[in-house]
Design a protein around this motif. Structure first.
Motif, PDB file in Angstrom:
ATOM      1  N   ASN A 118      19.981  91.069 -49.944  1.00  0.00           N
ATOM      2  CA  ASN A 118      20.845  90.616 -48.883  1.00  0.00           C
ATOM      3  C   ASN A 118      21.010  89.175 -48.748  1.00  0.00           C
ATOM      4  OD1 ASN A 118      21.838  92.969 -47.594  1.00  0.00           O
ATOM      5  ND2 ASN A 118      19.764  93.610 -47.041  1.00  0.00           N
ATOM      6  N   ALA A 119      19.727  88.439 -49.211  1.00  0.00           N
ATOM      7  CA  ALA A 119      19.865  86.888 -48.754  1.00  0.00           C
ATOM      8  C   ALA A 119      20.622  86.309 -50.164  1.00  0.00           C
ATOM      9  CB  ALA A 119      18.357  86.555 -48.649  1.00  0.00           C
ATOM     10  N   ARG A 123      27.445  91.236 -53.817  1.00  0.00           N
ATOM     11  CA  ARG A 123      28.131  92.579 -53.382  1.00  0.00           C
ATOM     12  C   ARG A 123      27.342  93.646 -52.982  1.00  0.00           C
ATOM     13  NH1 ARG A 123      33.436  94.159 -53.675  1.00  0.00           N
ATOM     14  NH2 ARG A 123      33.890  96.493 -53.527  1.00  0.00           N
ATOM     15  N   ARG A 124      27.530  94.088 -51.710  1.00  0.00           N
ATOM     16  CA  ARG A 124      26.753  94.957 -51.008  1.00  0.00           C
ATOM     17  C   ARG A 124      27.136  96.327 -50.870  1.00  0.00           C
ATOM     18  NH1 ARG A 124      25.609  91.199 -45.542  1.00  0.00           N
ATOM     19  NH2 ARG A 124      24.515  89.643 -46.943  1.00  0.00           N
ATOM     20  N   PRO A 125      26.480  97.126 -51.107  1.00  0.00           N
ATOM     21  CA  PRO A 125      26.979  98.667 -51.298  1.00  0.00           C
ATOM     22  C   PRO A 125      27.198  99.115 -49.938  1.00  0.00           C
ATOM     23  CG  PRO A 125      24.445  98.757 -51.290  1.00  0.00           C
ATOM     24  CD  PRO A 125      24.894  97.209 -51.408  1.00  0.00           C
ATOM     25  N   PHE A 133      29.704  98.616 -42.399  1.00  0.00           N
ATOM     26  CA  PHE A 133      29.321  97.545 -42.928  1.00  0.00           C
ATOM     27  C   PHE A 133      28.245  97.668 -44.049  1.00  0.00           C
ATOM     28  CE2 PHE A 133      29.858  97.088 -38.520  1.00  0.00           C
ATOM     29  CZ  PHE A 133      30.685  95.751 -38.257  1.00  0.00           C
ATOM     30  N   PRO A 134      28.915  97.091 -45.213  1.00  0.00           N
ATOM     31  CA  PRO A 134      28.022  97.154 -46.429  1.00  0.00           C
ATOM     32  C   PRO A 134      26.742  96.380 -46.364  1.00  0.00           C
ATOM     33  CG  PRO A 134      30.483  96.625 -47.066  1.00  0.00           C
ATOM     34  CD  PRO A 134      30.385  96.615 -45.570  1.00  0.00           C
ATOM     35  N   TYR A 135      25.664  97.031 -46.845  1.00  0.00           N
ATOM     36  CA  TYR A 135      24.298  96.429 -46.483  1.00  0.00           C
ATOM     37  C   TYR A 135      23.307  96.857 -47.412  1.00  0.00           C
ATOM     38  CZ  TYR A 135      20.869  93.993 -43.682  1.00  0.00           C
ATOM     39  OH  TYR A 135      20.058  93.047 -42.903  1.00  0.00           O
ATOM     40  N   PHE A 136      22.209  96.284 -47.984  1.00  0.00           N
ATOM     41  CA  PHE A 136      21.426  96.822 -48.795  1.00  0.00           C
ATOM     42  C   PHE A 136      20.104  97.263 -47.693  1.00  0.00           C
ATOM     43  CE2 PHE A 136      22.978  93.710 -51.935  1.00  0.00           C
ATOM     44  CZ  PHE A 136      23.178  94.661 -53.087  1.00  0.00           C
ATOM     45  N   SER A 137      19.656  98.499 -47.536  1.00  0.00           N
ATOM     46  CA  SER A 137      18.719  98.747 -46.559  1.00  0.00           C
ATOM     47  C   SER A 137      17.502  99.630 -47.278  1.00  0.00           C
ATOM     48  CB  SER A 137      19.554  99.898 -45.699  1.00  0.00           C
ATOM     49  OG  SER A 137      19.841 100.947 -46.297  1.00  0.00           O
TER      50      SER A 137
END
Length: 279
Positions: A118-119, A123-125, A133-137
């Motif tokens: 994220n940092a 491009r986030r999934p 909201f696209p985000y790495f989790s």
């Protein structure tokens, strides 16, 4: 510190001092208790022990474990001063924005990884946790990872080795480099930390054993966010925030922790560097 008190404080201080005020308020929940004798550590390969200590020392009822006297918590004035004065603090700002607590005691490698992903601002999934909201989790980390490399069920029990995490991160659009500490001299290890923390487009994920830095527990992963030459220490953003706060650790002790052999791989632990790919 209440919201009203924080606003009044920010009105009275200069910008550098304002950052310290905000930082203190944000990390207040991680404030350490007074140091006590160093507890014995569990020697498990990857995940932290569920026992507070092996020596029978009481676990604080209202917070994390006491910070060992050889470490400096970021919430202490000396810890804040190191962060504000060192030139090698560029990794801290983006990492702190996405600071995570590991979902379980074996997910330290996953929490460290999604912080870095994220940092990096790549491009986030799509996220099942935040549908809009696209985000790495941590929840979705293994969606793109080859299950033969690592899978959620196994990692929840065993954690990940240096080679496993390096391979798993290869499924994402980032540049990944791994370094076993057994292949590095202390000087090379220090240079790697200093050079990485001086940038905001690459991050060092450290695999180490807690006992070598004076903490309770076994193998662990967390990002390194800054390096201070005057004290020869690095800032460890501990993703087990229920257990220990972010702390400054002498590089010699981090090196010893990274040199510790992983019982699963039979190799030393070390550092995985995650960065943006060159165009």
């Amino acid at each position: 510190m209440s919201r009203y008190s924080l606003m009044r404080a920010m009105q009275r201080v200069s910008r550098p001092e304002w950052i310290v005020v905000a930082l203190t308020a944000t990390l207040a929940a991680c404030a350490p208790l007074p140091p006590v004798a160093n507890p014995a550590a569990n020697q498990s390969s990857h995940q932290d022990s569920q026992q507070a200590t092996a020596s029978g020392a009481a676990r604080p009822a209202d917070g994390p474990l006491p910070v060992p006297p050889n470490l400096i918590a970021l919430t202490q004035p000396a810890g804040q001063q190191r962060l504000m004065t060192t030139a090698h603090n560029q990794s801290y700002w983006p990492l702190s924005e996405y600071f995570e607590t590991q979902r379980n005691e074996a997910y330290c490698s996953i929490a460290s990884s999604v912080m870095a992903l994220n940092a990096l601002g790549i491009r986030r999934p799509e996220s099942t946790q935040y549908p809009d909201f696209p985000y790495f989790s941590q929840q979705d980390f293994f969606r793109s990872v080859d299950p033969q490399v690592a899978n959620a069920a196994r990692v929840s029990k065993e954690g990940m080795t240096l080679d496993q995490l390096s391979a798993a991160l290869g499924a994402f659009p980032v540049e990944v480099r791994k370094f076993h500490a057994g292949d590095l001299t202390l000087g090379q290890f220090r240079d790697l930390i200093r050079d990485t923390t001086g940038h905001s487009d690459r991050f060092a994920l450290l695999n180490f054993r807690r006992v070598e830095i004076g903490e309770a527990g076994g193998g662990h992963w967390s990002p390194l966010a800054a390096y201070d030459a005057a004290s020869d220490s690095a800032l460890l953003l501990d993703v087990a925030r229920y257990k220990y706060p972010a702390v400054w650790v002498p590089v010699t002790q981090l090196y010893a922790g990274a040199q510790a052999v992983d019982n699963v791989s039979g190799l030393s632990r070390g550092i995985v560097i995650v960065g943006t790919r060159a165009n």
